[in-house]
Design an enzyme around this catalytic site. Structure first.
Site, PDB file in Angstrom:
ATOM      1  N   HIS A  72       0.687  -1.373   0.181  1.00  0.00           N
ATOM      2  CA  HIS A  72       0.100   0.013  -0.074  1.00  0.00           C
ATOM      3  C   HIS A  72       0.802   1.275  -0.098  1.00  0.00           C
ATOM      4  O   HIS A  72       0.388   2.319  -0.243  1.00  0.00           O
ATOM      5  CB  HIS A  72      -0.858  -0.103   1.341  1.00  0.00           C
ATOM      6  CG  HIS A  72      -0.524   0.301   2.469  1.00  0.00           C
ATOM      7  ND1 HIS A  72       0.147  -0.655   3.281  1.00  0.00           N
ATOM      8  CD2 HIS A  72      -0.310   1.444   3.154  1.00  0.00           C
ATOM      9  CE1 HIS A  72       0.580  -0.083   4.361  1.00  0.00           C
ATOM     10  NE2 HIS A  72       0.294   1.085   4.281  1.00  0.00           N
ATOM     11  N   GLU A  76       3.322   5.343  -3.337  1.00  0.00           N
ATOM     12  CA  GLU A  76       3.671   6.841  -2.636  1.00  0.00           C
ATOM     13  C   GLU A  76       5.144   6.970  -2.336  1.00  0.00           C
ATOM     14  O   GLU A  76       5.640   7.905  -2.547  1.00  0.00           O
ATOM     15  CB  GLU A  76       2.750   6.795  -1.561  1.00  0.00           C
ATOM     16  CG  GLU A  76       2.947   8.141  -0.890  1.00  0.00           C
ATOM     17  CD  GLU A  76       2.308   8.287   0.491  1.00  0.00           C
ATOM     18  OE1 GLU A  76       2.254   9.312   0.855  1.00  0.00           O
ATOM     19  OE2 GLU A  76       1.596   6.987   1.125  1.00  0.00           O
ATOM     20  N   ASP A  77       5.792   5.943  -1.829  1.00  0.00           N
ATOM     21  CA  ASP A  77       7.188   5.876  -0.960  1.00  0.00           C
ATOM     22  C   ASP A  77       8.319   5.466  -1.714  1.00  0.00           C
ATOM     23  O   ASP A  77       9.422   5.542  -1.286  1.00  0.00           O
ATOM     24  CB  ASP A  77       7.056   5.624   0.316  1.00  0.00           C
ATOM     25  CG  ASP A  77       6.087   6.495   1.194  1.00  0.00           C
ATOM     26  OD1 ASP A  77       5.698   7.482   0.811  1.00  0.00           O
ATOM     27  OD2 ASP A  77       5.497   5.866   2.196  1.00  0.00           O
TER      28      ASP A  77
END
Length: 704
Positions: A72, A76-77
């Site tokens: 998840h 994003e990271d």
């Protein structure tokens, strides 16, 4: 950190047919993408996605959701992309991961309007696939469990966000265990002194009274053994935050608080539930008003159970919940029960709610409301308990606690609500603001041509009703406001010697950041925007600065030489629709648009003056009168006066009008700012249990 074998074991416990290869590849990919990244606690970052996946195994969720938890944070990271996740795993998993990423990027605790917009996006993401929010809730739960490593200001922000948004959302989805844990973890940050105080008192109580949970659990098991009912009994003390909230709501000290222990009886059949209820009520005295049957009247999220409160050992109140094993699965997992697996097969639990129908009930009004109204609706939907009432045909209507017959009407159909004129509750005609109670039968009486009134907003409590009323009022008012706005703008153009054209209005609308010229005229007609602003942005060199004294007047629509005063019969307040009646040599007397005194001027149209309040320019203090009926008990009058003072209103006169042995009636004159301030005062008084009736005074015997 949980290793791959342990995670697979957790999944196989409920899904032996799991795709172990898929989960293994996701585990390896996530570990590779997060390699070298550390959490603020100093642990490897990948410990977090693995912990989130483990939380979701407790809800027995499908492989796609477990894999989403492991991945998840990758988009994003890390250098991972949507296309790569889609190629390596599947489109379904890529879309779920992308959905969680978008939710993570929402700043849900920012300013009001942006918060509403972000909340709207959150609900829209839920509507596409509810598993996105299940992963996000598990993500938030693990972050709250490890919050101590964050900076203090970040802890406070996350705790408030959790308390205001994620905890009630988990509760609304039926995941009560998660709601309670999120609330308690946030409570530990927001008010650690209060939480520690409650825990200390629990320890003292246990030392004085012994192990109450063990003793009462044994008592219930003993009674069930006598009747050969196969059931399991669980007991626990309620969470510190749950106790704190009850202390605040009921204004009670810990020593006076009852039912701080909760017990659950799990059995096999629905018939056993009612047999167990009979056994408990036969053995212990039931507390009146504390019985709810959510088996015959389930909640919208599928929750079914019987709740009752009885006086147990030493008179201590205890709450007992009775449900079957299938009902308990839904009660534990809530809406997530739809995806639950057991023995490699999707569990077909007859009580699990269809998530699409559930989310549709929350998102059906997203496109119709502005930011403030939407936030109000969401909070009403998520924070309320429910009551169940019946139509004359016996159909059950679920409503929020505190709902009125108007809420009932709109819950049936918007058309019924719009045309409602009165209601009967259990065969007796009642006011539309009457608060409904469980089990009542409600009949709605309608009339052709009836339309919602502005005052209804203050009567209804459900988001559905408020939304429908606002929509109807906007439709009714828009054309009238546009016509009035045209006249106001034309008069303003004439004042500076310019001609009002469609092009000029379109230019002004663009410069004033309104959608179009129609919206501009509507806002001007509704007194949301002064007509002079059009001149100021189009022709600043000829704007009527010389008439500054006129522009500063609180009422728009008066001639330069006209004075005005408020009518005493209706006491119009800023924020209300008003009209003026001219008197030769005396100026203009302002009335509310619905003042009965206006009837005598119906055939004197030449004396009517079209007026409205100038926003932000009215006097800081205006008077209004209230007719109060209160209990004739010691301290009640003082409490009423304190409530008025707490709302920053000032009592200027108080007259005793009628006195009876049990009640007395007062006329209270107060100083307030505007109609919204008056509503705040009246709402505070209505909520006081010792206030039987309250009404604003409209007295035709008073001279205008």
């Amino acid at each position: 950190m949980i290793d791959l074998d342990d995670l697979l074991a957790l999944v196989r416990n409920y899904n032996p047919r799991t795709n172990a290869d898929l989960i293994s590849r996701a585990y390896a990919y996530g570990a590779q993408m997060h390699e070298g990244q550390m959490r603020q606690s100093g642990e490897p970052y990948f410990t977090h996605p693995v912990a989130v996946a483990a939380i979701l195994t407790e809800q027995q969720l499908d492989d796609a959701t477990i894999v989403t938890a492991l991945l998840h944070d990758t988009i994003e990271d890390t250098k991972s992309t949507f296309l790569e996740v889609e190629r390596l795993f599947s489109t379904e998993i890529a879309e779920l991961v992308d959905g969680v990423t978008k939710l993570t990027n929402l700043e849900l605790s920012s300013a009001q309007s942006k918060q509403a917009d972000n909340f709207r996006k959150l609900f829209m993401a839920m509507s596409r696939d509810l598993r996105v929010i299940l992963v996000k809730l598990a993500d938030r739960l693990h972050n709250m469990r490890t919050i101590k490593s964050m900076r203090p200001e970040k802890q406070a922000q996350k705790a408030r966000e959790t308390m205001e948004i994620f905890a009630p959302l988990a509760g609304r989805m039926g995941m009560q265990w998660m709601r309670e844990e999120l609330e308690d973890l946030a409570f530990r940050v927001i008010n650690p002194e209060a939480r520690n105080s409650i825990i200390r008192r629990f320890i003292t109580l246990q030392r004085e009274a012994g192990d109450m949970v063990h003793n009462i659990t044994a008592d219930i098991r003993g009674e069930l053994d006598k009747t050969d009912i196969d059931a399991t009994v669980y007991g626990r003390a309620k969470k510190p935050y749950s106790i704190w909230r009850k202390m605040q709501e009921k204004n009670l000290s810990f020593s006076r608080l009852s039912d701080i222990y909760g017990f659950r009886v799990i059995c096999e059949t629905e018939a056993d539930c009612y047999r167990i209820l009979g056994v408990i009520h036969h053995r212990w005295r039931a507390v009146p008003g504390r019985f709810k049957d959510y088996i015959s009247q389930p909640k919208q999220n599928g929750y079914r159970s019987i709740h009752t409160t009885v006086a147990g050992r030493d008179g201590k109140r205890v709450e007992v919940q009775i449900r079957t094993r299938q009902m308990n699965e839904v009660a534990e997992a809530g809406v997530a029960a739809h995806w639950a697996y057991r023995e490699g097969q999707r569990v077909k639990n007859p009580f699990a709610v269809d998530p699409q129908k559930w989310i549709a009930s929350l998102t059906e009004r997203l496109d119709d409301e502005d930011h403030v109204a939407f936030m109000e609706t969401v909070k009403l939907e998520m924070y309320t308990d429910q009551v169940f009432c019946f139509t004359p045909k016996g159909d059950v209507i679920q409503l929020a606690k505190g709902a009125t017959p108007l809420d009932f009407a709109f819950a049936i159909h918007t058309r019924i609500g719009n045309s409602c004129v009165s209601a009967k509750v259990d065969g007796i005609r009642v006011p539309l603001w009457t608060r409904l109670r469980n089990g009542q039968s409600v009949e709605i009486i309608t009339a052709e041509g009836q339309r919602p009134q502005a005052s209804w907003i203050d009567i209804v409590t459900t988001g559905r009703a408020k939304s429908a009323i606002r929509r109807s009022l906007r439709e009714d008012d828009r054309s009238r406001f546009v016509r009035l706005g045209q006249e106001l703008v034309r008069a303003t153009f004439d004042q500076v010697g310019r001609k009002m054209t469609d092009k000029a209005l379109r230019t002004a609308a663009r410069m004033l950041a309104t959608a179009d010229e129609v919206e501009l005229l509507s806002r001007i007609g509704a007194a949301e925007l002064p007509a002079r602003r059009v001149i100021e942005v189009l022709y600043p060199e000829v704007a009527p600065h010389g008439a500054e004294d006129v522009m500063q007047r609180p009422v728009v629509g008066l001639a330069l030489d006209q004075s005005f005063r408020r009518a005493q019969c209706c006491q119009p307040l800023p924020g209300e629709r008003i009209v003026g009646i001219s008197y030769r040599g005396l100026g203009v007397v302002i009335h509310t648009i619905d003042c009965p005194a206006l009837e005598e001027f119906e055939d004197q149209s030449q004396r009517w003056v079209d007026l409205h309040w100038e926003p932000g320019r009215h006097a800081p203090v205006n008077n209004a009168s209230l007719d109060l009926t209160i209990a004739n008990d010691a301290g009640v009058l003082g409490r009423v006066c304190s409530l008025i003072g707490e709302q920053k209103a000032n009592i200027i006169d108080l007259t005793l009008m009628d006195r009876k042995p049990d009640f007395y009636r007062l006329l209270v004159d107060i100083d307030i700012r505007d109609v919204e301030h008056l509503h705040l005062v009246m709402t505070a008084l209505e909520a006081e249990s010792q206030v039987a009736q309250i009404a604003r005074v409209r007295d035709l015997t008073r001279k205008p």
